[in-house]
Structure formats: C-alpha cells, structure tokens
Design a protein around this motif. Sequence first.
Motif, PDB file in Angstrom:
ATOM      1  N   LEU A 362       0.830  -1.197   0.000  1.00 22.86           N
ATOM      2  CA  LEU A 362       0.000   0.000   0.000  1.00 22.86           C
ATOM      3  C   LEU A 362       0.867   1.251   0.000  1.00 22.86           C
ATOM      4  CD1 LEU A 362      -2.563  -1.086   2.731  1.00 22.86           C
ATOM      5  CD2 LEU A 362      -2.916  -1.118   0.264  1.00 22.86           C
ATOM      6  N   THR A 363       0.380   2.278  -0.666  1.00 17.04           N
ATOM      7  CA  THR A 363       1.025   3.583  -0.598  1.00 17.04           C
ATOM      8  C   THR A 363       0.244   4.449   0.381  1.00 17.04           C
ATOM      9  OG1 THR A 363      -0.302   4.533  -2.381  1.00 17.04           O
ATOM     10  CG2 THR A 363       1.726   3.370  -3.007  1.00 17.04           C
ATOM     11  N   THR A 364       0.842   5.536   0.815  1.00 14.45           N
ATOM     12  CA  THR A 364       0.157   6.390   1.776  1.00 14.45           C
ATOM     13  C   THR A 364      -1.145   6.947   1.206  1.00 14.45           C
ATOM     14  OG1 THR A 364       0.397   8.328   3.211  1.00 14.45           O
ATOM     15  CG2 THR A 364       1.456   8.441   1.054  1.00 14.45           C
ATOM     16  N   GLU A 365      -1.195   7.160  -0.140  1.00 17.46           N
ATOM     17  CA  GLU A 365      -2.402   7.708  -0.767  1.00 17.46           C
ATOM     18  C   GLU A 365      -3.585   6.749  -0.729  1.00 17.46           C
ATOM     19  OE1 GLU A 365       1.127   9.767  -2.520  1.00 17.46           O
ATOM     20  OE2 GLU A 365       0.550   7.661  -2.258  1.00 17.46           O
ATOM     21  N   HIS A 366      -3.333   5.488  -0.403  1.00 17.34           N
ATOM     22  CA  HIS A 366      -4.435   4.532  -0.341  1.00 17.34           C
ATOM     23  C   HIS A 366      -5.423   4.855   0.781  1.00 17.34           C
ATOM     24  CE1 HIS A 366      -2.351   1.774  -3.156  1.00 17.34           C
ATOM     25  NE2 HIS A 366      -3.554   1.270  -3.325  1.00 17.34           N
ATOM     26  N   PHE A 367      -4.999   5.632   1.759  1.00 17.91           N
ATOM     27  CA  PHE A 367      -5.871   5.913   2.896  1.00 17.91           C
ATOM     28  C   PHE A 367      -6.259   7.385   2.982  1.00 17.91           C
ATOM     29  CE2 PHE A 367      -4.103   1.876   4.266  1.00 17.91           C
ATOM     30  CZ  PHE A 367      -5.207   1.261   4.825  1.00 17.91           C
ATOM     31  N   LYS A 368      -7.525   7.613   3.270  1.00 22.17           N
ATOM     32  CA  LYS A 368      -8.061   8.934   3.592  1.00 22.17           C
ATOM     33  C   LYS A 368      -8.771   8.781   4.941  1.00 22.17           C
ATOM     34  CE  LYS A 368      -7.617   9.478  -1.038  1.00 22.17           C
ATOM     35  NZ  LYS A 368      -6.615  10.302  -1.754  1.00 22.17           N
ATOM     36  N   ILE A 369      -8.681   9.806   5.769  1.00 25.02           N
ATOM     37  CA  ILE A 369      -9.354   9.759   7.072  1.00 25.02           C
ATOM     38  C   ILE A 369     -10.206  11.019   7.224  1.00 25.02           C
ATOM     39  CG2 ILE A 369      -9.109   9.574   9.566  1.00 25.02           C
ATOM     40  CD1 ILE A 369      -6.411   8.344   9.216  1.00 25.02           C
ATOM     41  N   LEU A 370     -11.496  10.854   7.493  1.00 22.76           N
ATOM     42  CA  LEU A 370     -12.358  12.020   7.681  1.00 22.76           C
ATOM     43  C   LEU A 370     -11.903  12.828   8.892  1.00 22.76           C
ATOM     44  CD1 LEU A 370     -16.058  11.002   6.907  1.00 22.76           C
ATOM     45  CD2 LEU A 370     -14.325  11.979   5.404  1.00 22.76           C
ATOM     46  N   HIS A 371     -11.981  14.128   8.748  1.00 23.65           N
ATOM     47  CA  HIS A 371     -11.565  15.044   9.810  1.00 23.65           C
ATOM     48  C   HIS A 371     -12.673  15.129  10.867  1.00 23.65           C
ATOM     49  CE1 HIS A 371     -10.077  18.630  11.818  1.00 23.65           C
ATOM     50  NE2 HIS A 371      -8.988  18.592  11.072  1.00 23.65           N
ATOM     51  N   PRO A 372     -12.310  15.152  12.156  1.00 24.81           N
ATOM     52  CA  PRO A 372     -13.347  15.253  13.203  1.00 24.81           C
ATOM     53  C   PRO A 372     -14.158  16.538  13.113  1.00 24.81           C
ATOM     54  CG  PRO A 372     -11.124  15.442  14.137  1.00 24.81           C
ATOM     55  CD  PRO A 372     -10.971  14.981  12.732  1.00 24.81           C
ATOM     56  N   ASP A 373     -13.558  17.630  12.629  1.00 19.37           N
ATOM     57  CA  ASP A 373     -14.329  18.861  12.427  1.00 19.37           C
ATOM     58  C   ASP A 373     -15.457  18.626  11.429  1.00 19.37           C
ATOM     59  OD1 ASP A 373     -13.026  20.473  14.189  1.00 19.37           O
ATOM     60  OD2 ASP A 373     -11.913  21.630  12.706  1.00 19.37           O
ATOM     61  N   PHE A 374     -15.174  17.848  10.385  1.00 19.85           N
ATOM     62  CA  PHE A 374     -16.188  17.575   9.367  1.00 19.85           C
ATOM     63  C   PHE A 374     -17.342  16.778   9.964  1.00 19.85           C
ATOM     64  CE2 PHE A 374     -17.869  15.052   5.749  1.00 19.85           C
ATOM     65  CZ  PHE A 374     -18.294  16.108   4.953  1.00 19.85           C
ATOM     66  N   MET A 375     -17.028  15.776  10.771  1.00  9.98           N
ATOM     67  CA  MET A 375     -18.080  14.961  11.382  1.00  9.98           C
ATOM     68  C   MET A 375     -18.914  15.786  12.361  1.00  9.98           C
ATOM     69  SD  MET A 375     -18.138  12.101   9.954  1.00  9.98           S
ATOM     70  CE  MET A 375     -19.370  11.422  11.070  1.00  9.98           C
ATOM     71  N   ARG A 376     -18.263  16.652  13.107  1.00 12.29           N
ATOM     72  CA  ARG A 376     -19.001  17.501  14.049  1.00 12.29           C
ATOM     73  C   ARG A 376     -19.871  18.507  13.287  1.00 12.29           C
ATOM     74  NH1 ARG A 376     -14.949  19.030  16.216  1.00 12.29           N
ATOM     75  NH2 ARG A 376     -14.941  21.287  15.983  1.00 12.29           N
ATOM     76  N   TYR A 377     -19.346  19.010  12.199  1.00  7.29           N
ATOM     77  CA  TYR A 377     -20.070  19.937  11.326  1.00  7.29           C
ATOM     78  C   TYR A 377     -21.322  19.284  10.741  1.00  7.29           C
ATOM     79  CZ  TYR A 377     -20.657  21.842   6.509  1.00  7.29           C
ATOM     80  OH  TYR A 377     -21.142  22.308   5.299  1.00  7.29           O
TER      81      TYR A 377
END
Length: 470
Positions: A362-377
């Motif tokens: 896997l390369t680092t670009e394989h993963f995305k993580i949602l930001h907690p600000d976005f979830m709270r928003y």
Amino acid sequence: MLFARLSCQVRSRTFRQVLLLLCVVSLVGLLVTHKNRIISGVYPNQSEERSNEELKNHGNKEDINDDNRKTEKLFTKPPKPADITVPSKKDANVTKSKPQTTMRLHPPNKWPTNPSKPLTTKGPSLVTTRPSLQTTTRKIISSTYNLGDTYATDDMHVKSKCPNRTREKFQNAENLKDKFVETVPVLQWKKHAQESEYERLQKFSGAQGWMGVTWQILNETLNLMNSTGNGYMFDTWNRTSPCIRCAVVGNGGILNGSRMGKEIDSHDYVFRVNGAITTGFEMDVGNRTSFYFFGTNTMMNSLAAYGHRGFKSIPRTVETRFILLPDHDRDYLLVRAALTNSIVDRGRDKGKDPARYFGKNLTTEHFKILHPDFMRYLRNRFLWSPILNTKSRSIYRPSTGASILLAAIHTCDQVSAYGFMTPNYKQFSDHYYDIIYHKVAFYSNHNFRLEMKLWQDLHKAGIITLYMRD
C-alpha cells in the motif's frame, strides 16, 4: 349467703364480657388504623416516598420533552436579539446563560448573520461561523454542552473549474445555504498533526474529536499520511473533463431489481460503504469501487454479519482507495499498522494483520481519514437531532452512509445517490442482498428519518440526484 355468691358470679361474668368487648374494639381500631400497611406490605411513609420518587422521575422526563419542544420552537424561527432579563433569586430553575467562546448549535432554518471574531491557533486556521446564542430556557441541557460549532479551515476541495457544481447549488437553496461551510476540512493528514489542534479537538469524543486518542498514536499515524493525496480525495484524477462525477451507493433494498449497475459504473468515481456486496448483484449495483468507506467497528461487523452472503472481504481493486471514519484509537492503530506493514501492536485488535483487509504494498495515498471537524459539522449543521439535548447525546452521530454521501457532496462536482432511504422505504427490504424481507430497524445512535428528509431536500434543490422508485 347463696344469694351473695350468685351475685358475685354475675358481676365477675359481666366484668369479663366488658373486658373482652374492650379488647375486640381495640383490635378493630388497630386494624382500621394500619389498613394500608397490612394491604401493601409497606409502611405508609415508605409508600409516600416511593410515589414521590416516581413523580420526580416523571417530572424529569416531562422537563426534557418540554425543553426539547421549547428548543425546537426557539430555533425554528430565531428570535430577534433582545436584552436578557436577570431572573429573581426566588426563581431557582431559571438561569442566565453566559457568553461562550465556542459556538453551540441547534437546528435552525436561518442562522444569525453577524459573524463572530475568528479564532487563531498555531496550527490550521480556525473560523467560528456564527455567534453563540443566549437563552434563558429552563433546564435545557445543551445550554451547558459545547457542540463545538468552530472549525479549522481548508481549501483543498474549494477550487474547481466545473460549472454549476454542488457547492454553488447550496447558494440557491434557502433552507440549506446557511448550513453549508465551504472551507470546512473534509480529510485529516500530516498538516493537522499539531499539538494546538490536539488540545482543541481532544475536547470532543467519538467521531467528532480526538478524545480518547493519545497524542503519540495520533501523531505517528498522521505523520505517515504525508502526501497531499491524503488531504485531497481525488489524487488519481487525470481526466480532461472539468467536472468530477460521483456515484454514492448505499445498501438499501430499493436497489434490488433496479438495473442501475451500468449507470452507477459510468461515473468517474464510485463510493461504497460497509457490507458492499457486488458479486451476483452487478446488474443492480455495478461492480466498480473507487472508494470503500468504513469504520473499523462497522467493517468488522459487516464481515461477520454478511459473510454467509458472500462478503468475505472488503472491495479491493486496483482503483480502490480506503476512507476511514475514526471513532476511537483502534482506527488510527489499524491505519498505522497498515502503512508500516506491521501487526497491530495494542488495543482491541492487537495481533491482527491489516494486510488481511487491505492487501499489501500500500502507498500512503491509499488511505483517507475524515476530519473530526467535518463529522461535528455534519452533526451540528445538517443532522442536528433533539437527542443532543439529552444525556444520551454522546451515542449520536450521522450514520456511516450519511457521512460518506455528505463527504462526496463536499468534494465531488456532481453527485448521484443510490440505495439511500426514501419515503417509500417500507416497500423494500433493509438491504438489496437480503434473501428474505427484513424490516428497516431504527436506533437511537442515528436518525434515519432525519437523514431521509435531508436527502429529499438535497434532491429538490438539485444538489444531488437521488434514485427513487414508485
């Protein structure tokens, strides 16, 4: 002599009868006096205490319901600014709200328009999108609960040459435009590994913050995500078209027999979530998976629950990227192990090999993580629920499907949604791959009816194209 003896006996018999009568009368009096005690099995004062406790509990429930109604009424049509009257000392139940430095949120149709002073930190910039509201409503729990309507700013997905994209369509939707924040960060990566940010977001639990995640684990994980491809959703985009067209596929039973597979796969990117079974259902749901969206808990549960239906592994193709919705430290530990080709070294998943789920190399670009600000928003703005005014607020967040659809809306130029709940949901089984009909279940941690209404509003505003069947 005989007469005297008879007279004595008569008096003795009469005396005994009088005594017996007195005893009977006394006994009857005691029985009447303690009738409640004898029948109920408890003392009268104990019975009264129990009744008072029941009334107290009932009163608390009534207070909460009443407060919820007041809150909804208060923010359906926001009142004009007015001076707050300080209550008298006699009124112990009414308190004056103090101005807060962090925003609290309730479900409005229109927000106040005067922006508050932006906050700044050494890390990513912060913006408070609207001033705090002050109320004197009695016992509203959220009046002392920080919903955190303050977010970092990020322009990663703002720039696009696509005409009439979803972001512009918000401006023409009267009931939605005030909920939309263009610069809210969608994804977190290395640039967010700031101690000042950690201190700010550690105040919020679950998917809405970093409470319960140690700085060491967070810092190590985010520093592995050191490519701009971790902060931008479409790092593989190389088309000549100015518009990125996305299909977001839920698992609703409405897709069974839909024959939407070809249309779904024709989009530039296809998002899937949780138990995303495609084998055997290609005609209805397609077979491409550009992004697989999951939380560690939901992924494990889906593999366990739908293995008998053929969901033996998550989608894993050449084009597949993995988007994570983190709820706690186990999510960051899993990503850290995956990017370092190692075994999870602690916590609930200790000893597990991430390669089993995501593959190797896997390369680092394989993963995305949602930001907690976005979830709270999302929770605060689009899916605010009355449960946030109760002590059970901590269990509530947008569903996984709702989170990825709204993430696509904030990153794609055009969005089509398939397999999401519509008003005729009772006509269909819970999932499109159910063998027999399963009724849709509702739980307190998500508000599916509220989400369903939001999809209708977004569809009517032209922000998304929602697949529906009569």
